[in-house]
Design an enzyme around this catalytic site. Structure first.
Site, mmCIF file in Angstrom:
data_model
loop_
_atom_site.group_PDB
_atom_site.id
_atom_site.type_symbol
_atom_site.label_atom_id
_atom_site.label_comp_id
_atom_site.label_asym_id
_atom_site.label_seq_id
_atom_site.Cartn_x
_atom_site.Cartn_y
_atom_site.Cartn_z
ATOM 1 C CG ASP A 1 -16.844 4.933 3.883
ATOM 2 O OD1 ASP A 1 -16.366 5.559 2.927
ATOM 3 O OD2 ASP A 1 -17.250 3.765 3.798
ATOM 4 C CG MET B 1 -14.708 1.140 -4.889
ATOM 5 S SD MET B 1 -15.498 1.918 -3.448
ATOM 6 C CE MET B 1 -17.209 1.925 -3.957
ATOM 7 C CG HIS C 1 -20.220 6.325 2.398
ATOM 8 N ND1 HIS C 1 -19.611 5.180 1.918
ATOM 9 C CD2 HIS C 1 -21.200 5.906 3.236
ATOM 10 C CE1 HIS C 1 -20.185 4.121 2.456
ATOM 11 N NE2 HIS C 1 -21.146 4.538 3.265
ATOM 12 N NE ARG D 1 -3.547 -0.239 2.655
ATOM 13 C CZ ARG D 1 -4.590 -0.680 1.953
ATOM 14 N NH1 ARG D 1 -5.057 0.031 0.961
ATOM 15 N NH2 ARG D 1 -5.137 -1.837 2.231
#
Ligand code: GAR
Length: 214
Positions: free
Chosen positions: A147, A92, A111, A67
């Site tokens: 989120d 995503m 969202h 990542r």
């Protein structure tokens, strides 16, 4: 004021990206869309952006060993394009803490629920299962947790009897397309402050929508 150089990150269809691109064409809109980036080469939204004459870039996350390496490459592309603001629009992929802190208060996400309720995937299915009567969408500043982050704008969408996840998703998506450009305008205008989780702005509120209108 010159419009802020903005990148939109997508992973698929890109309908929110399209709404932002269309809104940014309005004279005086405080953001200009300079880059559309996807982590998937087959994201349908890339063709639309290219046809609009916007630079596009693909960073396939599968080509990166972890990542952090992906995030570093992403940061470099943004810097190379002189990007000041980042909009996540159906992107995503979770971004790491280092990347999120570099872009803190300069990166926003949409969202399809009234956060902090129903974070994560399969939102509309879970909204229907929970039997809530009102759902909606939220645009918020990005923080390392998924989120989560200070809320800039929300729009409410009533759940109708007989709704399926698809019919509900369609109505929420229409609200998303109306809400995201307004939220981006607030952020790009710089007329906001953040205290803890609360965002304030001196911009007037549209009483019909319950939204701030720049
Ligand atoms: C939108 O509904 C957006 O809110 C959602 O993905 C969809 C992307 O559609 N995002 C999330 O669920 C983020 N947690 P789009 O590609 O047509 O804009």
């Amino acid at each position: 004021m010159t419009a802020r150089r903005t990148a939109i990150l997508i992973s698929g269809r890109g309908s929110n990206m399209r709404a932002l691109v269309e809104a940014a064409k309005a004279p005086g809109f405080p953001a200009r869309i300079d880059l559309v980036l996807s982590n998937r080469a087959d994201a349908a939204g890339l063709d639309f952006a290219a046809a609009e004459g916007i630079s596009t870039h693909v960073l396939d996350h599968k080509q990166f060993r972890d990542r952090h390496t992906f995030d570093e490459a992403l940061h470099r592309v943004l810097v190379d394009h002189g990007i000041e603001l980042v909009c996540l629009a159906g992107f995503m992929r979770l971004l790491g803490g280092d990347f999120v802190s570099i872009w803190q208060d300069r990166m926003i996400n949409i969202h399809p629920s009234l956060l902090p309720a129903f974070k994560g995937l399969h939102t509309h299915e879970r909204v229907l299962e929970a039997g809530v009567r009102i759902t909606g969408c939220t645009v918020h500043f990005v923080r390392p947790e998924m989120d989560a982050g200070p809320i800039i704008a929300q729009a409410a969408v009533p759940v109708a009897p007989g709704d399926t996840a698809d019919t509900l998703a369609d109505r929420v998506l229409a609200a998303e397309h109306a809400t995201y450009p307004k939220a981006l305008a607030i952020v790009a205008s710089g007329r906001f402050s953040i205290e803890g989780d609360r965002v304030s702005t001196d911009l007037p509120v549209d009483p019909a929508l319950g939204l701030f209108v720049p």
